[in-house]
Motif scaffolding. Sequence first.
Motif, PDB file in Angstrom:
ATOM      1  N   SER A 169       0.851  -1.154  -0.026  1.00  0.00           N
ATOM      2  CA  SER A 169      -0.062  -0.036   0.016  1.00  0.00           C
ATOM      3  C   SER A 169       0.927   1.210   0.046  1.00  0.00           C
ATOM      4  CB  SER A 169      -0.848  -0.064   1.404  1.00  0.00           C
ATOM      5  OG  SER A 169      -1.700   1.274   1.419  1.00  0.00           O
ATOM      6  N   PRO A 170       0.586   2.094  -0.682  1.00  0.00           N
ATOM      7  CA  PRO A 170       1.203   3.521  -0.675  1.00  0.00           C
ATOM      8  C   PRO A 170       0.899   4.203   0.591  1.00  0.00           C
ATOM      9  CG  PRO A 170      -0.771   3.974  -1.886  1.00  0.00           C
ATOM     10  CD  PRO A 170      -0.805   2.368  -1.598  1.00  0.00           C
ATOM     11  N   GLU A 171       0.235   3.828   1.321  1.00  0.00           N
ATOM     12  CA  GLU A 171       0.054   4.378   2.803  1.00  0.00           C
ATOM     13  C   GLU A 171       0.775   3.813   3.936  1.00  0.00           C
ATOM     14  OE1 GLU A 171      -4.581   5.883   2.489  1.00  0.00           O
ATOM     15  OE2 GLU A 171      -4.262   4.006   3.164  1.00  0.00           O
ATOM     16  N   ALA A 172       1.486   2.669   3.500  1.00  0.00           N
ATOM     17  CA  ALA A 172       2.457   2.017   4.531  1.00  0.00           C
ATOM     18  C   ALA A 172       3.705   2.726   4.857  1.00  0.00           C
ATOM     19  CB  ALA A 172       2.934   0.736   3.792  1.00  0.00           C
ATOM     20  N   GLY A 173       3.790   2.606   6.188  1.00  0.00           N
ATOM     21  CA  GLY A 173       5.039   3.485   6.741  1.00  0.00           C
ATOM     22  C   GLY A 173       4.799   4.824   6.850  1.00  0.00           C
ATOM     23  N   GLY A 174       3.674   5.197   6.889  1.00  0.00           N
ATOM     24  CA  GLY A 174       3.189   6.731   7.074  1.00  0.00           C
ATOM     25  C   GLY A 174       3.038   7.288   5.870  1.00  0.00           C
ATOM     26  N   GLY A 175       2.869   6.837   4.695  1.00  0.00           N
ATOM     27  CA  GLY A 175       2.941   7.218   3.480  1.00  0.00           C
ATOM     28  C   GLY A 175       1.576   8.037   2.909  1.00  0.00           C
ATOM     29  N   ALA A 176       0.484   7.983   3.754  1.00  0.00           N
ATOM     30  CA  ALA A 176      -0.599   8.426   3.245  1.00  0.00           C
ATOM     31  C   ALA A 176      -0.548   9.904   2.780  1.00  0.00           C
ATOM     32  CB  ALA A 176      -1.750   8.266   4.216  1.00  0.00           C
ATOM     33  N   ASP A 177      -0.178  10.748   3.474  1.00  0.00           N
ATOM     34  CA  ASP A 177      -0.152  12.225   3.184  1.00  0.00           C
ATOM     35  C   ASP A 177       0.683  12.567   1.843  1.00  0.00           C
ATOM     36  OD1 ASP A 177      -1.664  12.717   5.587  1.00  0.00           O
ATOM     37  OD2 ASP A 177       0.043  13.634   6.772  1.00  0.00           O
ATOM     38  N   LEU A 178       1.942  11.926   1.679  1.00  0.00           N
ATOM     39  CA  LEU A 178       2.554  12.208   0.463  1.00  0.00           C
ATOM     40  C   LEU A 178       1.958  11.596  -0.737  1.00  0.00           C
ATOM     41  CD1 LEU A 178       5.305  13.121  -0.535  1.00  0.00           C
ATOM     42  CD2 LEU A 178       6.085  10.752  -0.159  1.00  0.00           C
ATOM     43  N   TYR A 179       1.114  10.447  -0.452  1.00  0.00           N
ATOM     44  CA  TYR A 179       0.638   9.832  -1.882  1.00  0.00           C
ATOM     45  C   TYR A 179      -0.670  10.776  -1.889  1.00  0.00           C
ATOM     46  CZ  TYR A 179      -1.470   6.299  -4.877  1.00  0.00           C
ATOM     47  OH  TYR A 179      -1.782   5.680  -6.050  1.00  0.00           O
ATOM     48  N   ARG A 180      -1.437  10.814  -0.872  1.00  0.00           N
ATOM     49  CA  ARG A 180      -2.519  12.054  -1.220  1.00  0.00           C
ATOM     50  C   ARG A 180      -2.133  12.951  -1.751  1.00  0.00           C
ATOM     51  NH1 ARG A 180      -7.893  11.649   0.742  1.00  0.00           N
ATOM     52  NH2 ARG A 180      -7.161  10.126   2.349  1.00  0.00           N
ATOM     53  N   ALA A 181      -1.196  13.850  -1.393  1.00  0.00           N
ATOM     54  CA  ALA A 181      -0.670  14.832  -2.158  1.00  0.00           C
ATOM     55  C   ALA A 181      -0.287  14.805  -3.792  1.00  0.00           C
ATOM     56  CB  ALA A 181       0.515  15.601  -1.404  1.00  0.00           C
ATOM     57  N   ARG A 182       0.206  13.509  -3.904  1.00  0.00           N
ATOM     58  CA  ARG A 182       0.461  13.330  -5.405  1.00  0.00           C
ATOM     59  C   ARG A 182      -0.723  13.111  -6.306  1.00  0.00           C
ATOM     60  NH1 ARG A 182       3.509  13.616  -9.900  1.00  0.00           N
ATOM     61  NH2 ARG A 182       3.578  11.679 -11.015  1.00  0.00           N
ATOM     62  N   VAL A 183      -1.730  12.594  -5.647  1.00  0.00           N
ATOM     63  CA  VAL A 183      -2.987  12.192  -6.286  1.00  0.00           C
ATOM     64  C   VAL A 183      -3.782  13.461  -6.625  1.00  0.00           C
ATOM     65  CG1 VAL A 183      -5.415  11.190  -6.187  1.00  0.00           C
ATOM     66  CG2 VAL A 183      -3.393  10.056  -5.449  1.00  0.00           C
ATOM     67  N   SER A 184      -3.763  14.498  -5.431  1.00  0.00           N
ATOM     68  CA  SER A 184      -4.169  15.703  -5.664  1.00  0.00           C
ATOM     69  C   SER A 184      -3.307  16.606  -6.523  1.00  0.00           C
ATOM     70  CB  SER A 184      -4.128  16.669  -4.361  1.00  0.00           C
ATOM     71  OG  SER A 184      -4.675  17.882  -4.489  1.00  0.00           O
ATOM     72  N   GLN A 185      -2.159  16.506  -6.682  1.00  0.00           N
ATOM     73  CA  GLN A 185      -1.280  17.297  -7.765  1.00  0.00           C
ATOM     74  C   GLN A 185      -1.471  16.932  -9.220  1.00  0.00           C
ATOM     75  OE1 GLN A 185       3.059  15.902  -8.274  1.00  0.00           O
ATOM     76  NE2 GLN A 185       3.459  18.161  -7.390  1.00  0.00           N
ATOM     77  N   LEU A 186      -1.793  15.612  -9.718  1.00  0.00           N
ATOM     78  CA  LEU A 186      -2.117  15.148 -10.653  1.00  0.00           C
ATOM     79  C   LEU A 186      -3.430  15.730 -11.254  1.00  0.00           C
ATOM     80  CD1 LEU A 186      -0.512  11.457 -10.892  1.00  0.00           C
ATOM     81  CD2 LEU A 186       0.407  13.672 -11.653  1.00  0.00           C
ATOM     82  N   THR A 187      -4.284  15.818 -10.219  1.00  0.00           N
ATOM     83  CA  THR A 187      -5.603  16.344 -10.361  1.00  0.00           C
ATOM     84  C   THR A 187      -5.640  17.727 -10.784  1.00  0.00           C
ATOM     85  OG1 THR A 187      -6.940  14.677  -9.046  1.00  0.00           O
ATOM     86  CG2 THR A 187      -7.863  16.793  -9.362  1.00  0.00           C
ATOM     87  N   SER A 188      -4.766  18.355  -9.867  1.00  0.00           N
ATOM     88  CA  SER A 188      -4.882  19.999 -10.301  1.00  0.00           C
ATOM     89  C   SER A 188      -4.183  20.376 -11.464  1.00  0.00           C
ATOM     90  CB  SER A 188      -3.836  20.471  -9.179  1.00  0.00           C
ATOM     91  OG  SER A 188      -4.478  20.445  -7.729  1.00  0.00           O
ATOM     92  N   ARG A 189      -3.112  19.454 -11.908  1.00  0.00           N
ATOM     93  CA  ARG A 189      -2.493  19.790 -13.419  1.00  0.00           C
ATOM     94  C   ARG A 189      -3.367  19.267 -14.569  1.00  0.00           C
ATOM     95  NH1 ARG A 189       3.328  16.827 -11.805  1.00  0.00           N
ATOM     96  NH2 ARG A 189       4.127  18.615 -10.793  1.00  0.00           N
ATOM     97  N   GLY A 190      -4.640  18.717 -14.236  1.00  0.00           N
ATOM     98  CA  GLY A 190      -5.413  18.059 -15.390  1.00  0.00           C
ATOM     99  C   GLY A 190      -4.998  16.774 -15.995  1.00  0.00           C
ATOM    100  N   TRP A 191      -4.225  16.178 -15.116  1.00  0.00           N
ATOM    101  CA  TRP A 191      -3.401  14.926 -15.583  1.00  0.00           C
ATOM    102  C   TRP A 191      -4.154  13.595 -15.109  1.00  0.00           C
ATOM    103  CZ3 TRP A 191       2.559  15.557 -15.581  1.00  0.00           C
ATOM    104  CH2 TRP A 191       2.998  16.518 -16.288  1.00  0.00           C
ATOM    105  N   SER A 192      -5.177  13.693 -14.220  1.00  0.00           N
ATOM    106  CA  SER A 192      -5.785  12.627 -13.838  1.00  0.00           C
ATOM    107  C   SER A 192      -7.116  12.527 -14.585  1.00  0.00           C
ATOM    108  CB  SER A 192      -6.252  12.835 -12.411  1.00  0.00           C
ATOM    109  OG  SER A 192      -7.193  11.888 -11.839  1.00  0.00           O
ATOM    110  N   PHE A 193      -7.596  11.289 -14.789  1.00  0.00           N
ATOM    111  CA  PHE A 193      -8.967  11.073 -15.738  1.00  0.00           C
ATOM    112  C   PHE A 193      -9.522   9.848 -15.197  1.00  0.00           C
ATOM    113  CE2 PHE A 193      -5.315  12.572 -18.266  1.00  0.00           C
ATOM    114  CZ  PHE A 193      -5.927  13.800 -18.893  1.00  0.00           C
ATOM    115  N   ALA A 194     -11.091   9.834 -15.185  1.00  0.00           N
ATOM    116  CA  ALA A 194     -11.765   8.793 -14.526  1.00  0.00           C
ATOM    117  C   ALA A 194     -13.087   8.737 -15.355  1.00  0.00           C
ATOM    118  CB  ALA A 194     -11.716   8.737 -13.191  1.00  0.00           C
TER     119      ALA A 194
END
Length: 282
Positions: A169-194
């Motif tokens: 999991s990307p949340e393992a070892g306390g990585g949730a905040d960093l991974y959430r920031a990455r997902v949010s960053q891609l969304t903000s750039r217009g680079w996330s599609f669903a």
Amino acid sequence: MPTTTRHGVRPLGSADLEAFLALAERDPVVNVFAIYRARTTSLEPRWLGGEVWGRFANGELVAACHVGANLVPIQATADDARAFAERALTRSRSVSTIVGPHDAVRVFWDSVADSWGSPRECRWEQPHLVIDTPPLVEADHRVRRTTRQDLPELYPACVAMYTEEVGVSPEAGGGADLYRARVSQLTSRGWSFARFDEGRVVFKAEVACATEDAAQVQGVWVPPDRRGEGLATAGMAAVVDFVQHEIAPVVSLYVNEWNTPARRAYEAVGFRETMRFSTVMF
């Protein structure tokens, strides 16, 4: 005899940016990650979160190696890969992944394996796929760019995809905040599609990095109970349309050799294999 670090390997800096880009742009699709990283950091270590090493011959930059969370050889021959491996052996392993063209990764790994410990997984024959023409199938018009308002549904889907793909999991070892920031960053750039069905993500994909020449797609995912419906094929056609019209003319990705359903979907869209990548994960 293996080339040693005494033969022209050193860290690159902002003064080397032009030479580095000239090297990487010899193959702007395969090297899109390296070019994107160089342009966004100017090869400054504080922005890279690591280093980029260059190998020189007669004063000319002939190969490079990105050394951050990902170690990525760039335009590296087998001799170059051995030279970078020798430099890598002068320090403890800090990278979590070695990834790039198969031949260079294989030689690098063979040179460091005895010292760097057992990897979690090695994926040696990953087809690197490219499409530079319109999709061959009709796009799913329900696929759209995501927004910040989608994050409550999108983020768990991204975690599920990452966990299934990587095995951790990307949340393992306390990585949730960093991974959430990455997902949010891609969304903000217009680079996330669903595509969302009744508020649920049933297809998603992101652009991981892009230049004016090429964009690399990652994170393609359909929930297990919706697989086999053609969502990935039509969804990827939509992503290719978005990317080619608004980001870059060439779309690339690499896929696990054993993932037959994904490979069939990409082939149906019009992707073609250009080479093999390899990934070593720790």
